[in-house]
Design an enzyme around this catalytic site. Structure first.
Site, PDB file in Angstrom:
ATOM      1  N   ARG A  40      -6.353  -8.578  23.334  1.00 13.34           N
ATOM      2  CA  ARG A  40      -5.693  -9.876  23.569  1.00 13.34           C
ATOM      3  C   ARG A  40      -5.629 -10.058  25.075  1.00 13.34           C
ATOM      4  O   ARG A  40      -5.035  -9.255  25.795  1.00 13.34           O
ATOM      5  CB  ARG A  40      -4.284  -9.883  22.964  1.00 13.34           C
ATOM      6  CG  ARG A  40      -3.462 -11.064  23.418  1.00 13.34           C
ATOM      7  CD  ARG A  40      -2.201 -11.279  22.626  1.00 13.34           C
ATOM      8  NE  ARG A  40      -2.517 -11.814  21.313  1.00 13.34           N
ATOM      9  CZ  ARG A  40      -1.616 -12.404  20.506  1.00 13.34           C
ATOM     10  NH1 ARG A  40      -0.359 -12.522  20.896  1.00 13.34           N
ATOM     11  NH2 ARG A  40      -1.957 -12.872  19.334  1.00 13.34           N
ATOM     12  N   HIS A  63      -8.646 -17.907  18.806  1.00 12.59           N
ATOM     13  CA  HIS A  63      -7.762 -16.958  18.102  1.00 12.59           C
ATOM     14  C   HIS A  63      -8.303 -16.782  16.671  1.00 12.59           C
ATOM     15  O   HIS A  63      -7.670 -17.203  15.698  1.00 12.59           O
ATOM     16  CB  HIS A  63      -6.329 -17.507  18.099  1.00 12.59           C
ATOM     17  CG  HIS A  63      -5.298 -16.498  17.690  1.00 12.59           C
ATOM     18  ND1 HIS A  63      -5.570 -15.155  17.533  1.00 12.59           N
ATOM     19  CD2 HIS A  63      -3.975 -16.649  17.405  1.00 12.59           C
ATOM     20  CE1 HIS A  63      -4.455 -14.534  17.173  1.00 12.59           C
ATOM     21  NE2 HIS A  63      -3.474 -15.403  17.071  1.00 12.59           N
ATOM     22  N   GLN A  79      -6.295 -15.247  13.496  1.00  8.47           N
ATOM     23  CA  GLN A  79      -5.312 -16.110  12.844  1.00  8.47           C
ATOM     24  C   GLN A  79      -5.973 -16.979  11.778  1.00  8.47           C
ATOM     25  O   GLN A  79      -5.398 -17.255  10.730  1.00  8.47           O
ATOM     26  CB  GLN A  79      -4.632 -16.997  13.901  1.00  8.47           C
ATOM     27  CG  GLN A  79      -3.513 -17.843  13.337  1.00  8.47           C
ATOM     28  CD  GLN A  79      -2.314 -17.023  12.882  1.00  8.47           C
ATOM     29  OE1 GLN A  79      -1.814 -16.193  13.619  1.00  8.47           O
ATOM     30  NE2 GLN A  79      -1.856 -17.248  11.656  1.00  8.47           N
ATOM     31  N   ASP A 114       0.895 -25.886  16.523  1.00 13.77           N
ATOM     32  CA  ASP A 114       1.096 -24.696  17.357  1.00 13.77           C
ATOM     33  C   ASP A 114       1.969 -25.128  18.532  1.00 13.77           C
ATOM     34  O   ASP A 114       2.210 -26.337  18.731  1.00 13.77           O
ATOM     35  CB  ASP A 114      -0.299 -24.199  17.833  1.00 13.77           C
ATOM     36  CG  ASP A 114      -0.252 -22.878  18.601  1.00 13.77           C
ATOM     37  OD1 ASP A 114       0.794 -22.195  18.568  1.00 13.77           O
ATOM     38  OD2 ASP A 114      -1.273 -22.530  19.237  1.00 13.77           O
ATOM     39  N   CYS A 140       0.918 -20.801  13.325  1.00 13.47           N
ATOM     40  CA  CYS A 140       0.603 -19.382  13.552  1.00 13.47           C
ATOM     41  C   CYS A 140       1.817 -18.575  13.990  1.00 13.47           C
ATOM     42  O   CYS A 140       1.807 -17.357  13.865  1.00 13.47           O
ATOM     43  CB  CYS A 140      -0.538 -19.252  14.556  1.00 13.47           C
ATOM     44  SG  CYS A 140      -0.143 -19.845  16.207  1.00 13.47           S
ATOM     45  N   ARG A 166      -1.712 -11.884   8.044  1.00 14.47           N
ATOM     46  CA  ARG A 166      -2.385 -11.274   9.201  1.00 14.47           C
ATOM     47  C   ARG A 166      -2.701  -9.821   8.888  1.00 14.47           C
ATOM     48  O   ARG A 166      -3.757  -9.302   9.249  1.00 14.47           O
ATOM     49  CB  ARG A 166      -1.492 -11.361  10.456  1.00 14.47           C
ATOM     50  CG  ARG A 166      -1.259 -12.766  10.987  1.00 14.47           C
ATOM     51  CD  ARG A 166      -2.521 -13.385  11.554  1.00 14.47           C
ATOM     52  NE  ARG A 166      -3.109 -12.584  12.623  1.00 14.47           N
ATOM     53  CZ  ARG A 166      -2.710 -12.592  13.890  1.00 14.47           C
ATOM     54  NH1 ARG A 166      -1.724 -13.382  14.270  1.00 14.47           N
ATOM     55  NH2 ARG A 166      -3.307 -11.841  14.806  1.00 14.47           N
TER      56      ARG A 166
HETATM   57  N1  NVA Z   1      -1.675 -20.982  21.313  1.00 14.13           N
HETATM   58  C1  NVA Z   1      -0.736 -19.881  21.328  1.00 14.13           C
HETATM   59  C2  NVA Z   1      -0.924 -19.016  20.127  1.00 14.13           C
HETATM   60  C3  NVA Z   1       0.047 -17.869  20.020  1.00 14.13           C
HETATM   61  C4  NVA Z   1      -0.194 -16.994  18.840  1.00 14.13           C
HETATM   62  C5  NVA Z   1      -0.890 -19.078  22.597  1.00 14.13           C
HETATM   63  O1  NVA Z   1      -2.035 -18.852  23.021  1.00 14.13           O
HETATM   64  O2  NVA Z   1       0.103 -18.697  23.200  1.00 14.13           O
HETATM   65  N1   CP Z   2       0.343 -15.693  15.672  1.00 15.52           N
HETATM   66  C1   CP Z   2       0.258 -14.662  16.535  1.00 15.52           C
HETATM   67  O1   CP Z   2      -0.822 -14.274  16.994  1.00 15.52           O
HETATM   68  O2   CP Z   2       1.459 -14.095  16.812  1.00 15.52           O
HETATM   69  P1   CP Z   2       1.768 -13.027  17.943  1.00 15.52           P
HETATM   70  O3   CP Z   2       1.588 -13.720  19.279  1.00 15.52           O
HETATM   71  O4   CP Z   2       3.199 -12.634  17.700  1.00 15.52           O
HETATM   72  O5   CP Z   2       0.840 -11.869  17.812  1.00 15.52           O
END
Ligand code: NVA
Ligand code: CP
Length: 305
Positions: free
Chosen positions: A105, A132, A135, A220, A260, A288
């Site tokens: 990540r 992502h 997800q 989101d 998500c 997940r």
């Molecule tokens: N769009 C959000 C998703 C978090 C799971 C982010 O990138 O922070």
């Molecule tokens: N939806 C998701 O990826 O959650 P986290 O940021 O908690 O991993």
């Protein structure tokens, strides 16, 4: 020569592979609910590299690998040499020489691509600024469980044209559904992605127009990780893009709602949205675990000699 399969975007899977992973996730979920112990990977190690925060992604990957009988190793960029500037290619060569599968990540998608290029084991995108895909596996599993095949259905994305939105565009292409995107001017998804998928993706400025005839509404956060300083400006720009039970009522009668998570009640969703009857967000979050177990099994088994 080893044929290594990575999962950097949804486009790394064919439609048949995507569906196979969803079906396997549903099977693995049933096995777990029945208390069956299934440990096909007792000698495998998953490295989990996190340059951004996480609850669901960390817990699901770590628990999933433990349930498979393997081991998961949490690597934060704060405590590794990655955070002190060791080149990605060196890190990729070293880490992949010691483990069996890696998830990352991070910020730029190019970082994950670079890591994968120099990795001798499968690499999974666990969120980048652009995509992502993990997800989407969970979301599509959840849709399948509640409503069946998503082919030819209409999905509405409400909010920022962000990493999640980009992965929905890719999923629309692979799984063959229509996608309406409701977002304010200036927050559109990537123009190239829109262009390539113009046959199935439509951008709306009016949220009400976008949800008409929809079978699934998804939203989101307005400010993603790394955009914290834009929070106030985004609250203004997105004020007309809140998902509420009233909005859902304008979609098809059996339309589902997904997010998500983490969610900000009172911003992108009304305070009552997560608990509304057609909200499946907590199934989506649990999935997940099952979807990523199916993904890891697929990548490990298809990356053999
Ligand atoms: N769009 C959000 C998703 C978090 C799971 C982010 O990138 O922070
Ligand atoms: N939806 C998701 O990826 O959650 P986290 O940021 O908690 O991993």
């Amino acid at each position: 020569m080893k044929n290594i399969r990575h999962f950097l975007t949804i486009l790394d899977l064919s439609k048949a592979e995507f569906q196979q992973i969803i079906k396997r996730a549903i099977e693995l979920k049933a096995m777990r609910k029945q208390g069956q112990i299934f440990q096909p990977f007792p000698d495998k190690v998953l490295a989990m590299i996190f340059e951004k925060s996480s609850t669901r992604t960390r817990v699901s990957f770590e628990a999933g690998m433990a349930q498979f009988g393997g081991h998961a190793m949490f690597l934060s960029s704060r405590d590794t040499q990655l955070g002190r500037g060791e080149p990605i290619q060196d890190s990729a060569k070293v880490i992949s020489s010691m483990v069996d599968i890696v998830m990352i990540r991070t910020f730029g998608h190019d970082i994950i691509e670079d890591f994968a290029k120099h990795s001798s084991v499968p690499v999974i995108n666990a969120l980048s600024d652009e995509y992502h895909p993990c997800q989407l596996l969970a979301d599509m599993q959840t849709y399948w469980e509640h409503r069946g095949d998503i082919q030819d259905k209409r999905v509405t994305w409400v909010g920022d044209g962000n990493n999640m939105c980009h992965s929905y565009i890719n999923a629309a292409r692979v799984l063959d559904f229509q996608l309406s995107i409701a977002c304010p001017q200036g927050y559109d998804p990537d123009s190239k992605l829109l262009e390539i998928n113009a046959d199935r993706v439509t951008v709306f400025r009016d949220i009400n127009d976008a949800v008409a005839n929809s079978d699934l509404i998804v939203t989101d956060v307005w400010a993603s990780m790394g955009q914290e300083e834009e929070q106030l400006a985004r609250e203004k720009s997105f004020a007309a893009f809140q998902v509420t039970p009233e909005l859902l009522a304008q979609a098809n009668p059996d339309a589902l709602f997904m997010h998500c998570l983490p969610a900000h009640r009172g911003e992108e969703i009304s305070v009552d949205m997560l608990d509304a009857p057609n909200s499946v967000v907590f199934d989506e979050a649990e999935n997940r675990l099952h979807a990523q177990k199916a993904l890891m099994e697929f990548l490990l088994n298809s990356s053999k000699e």
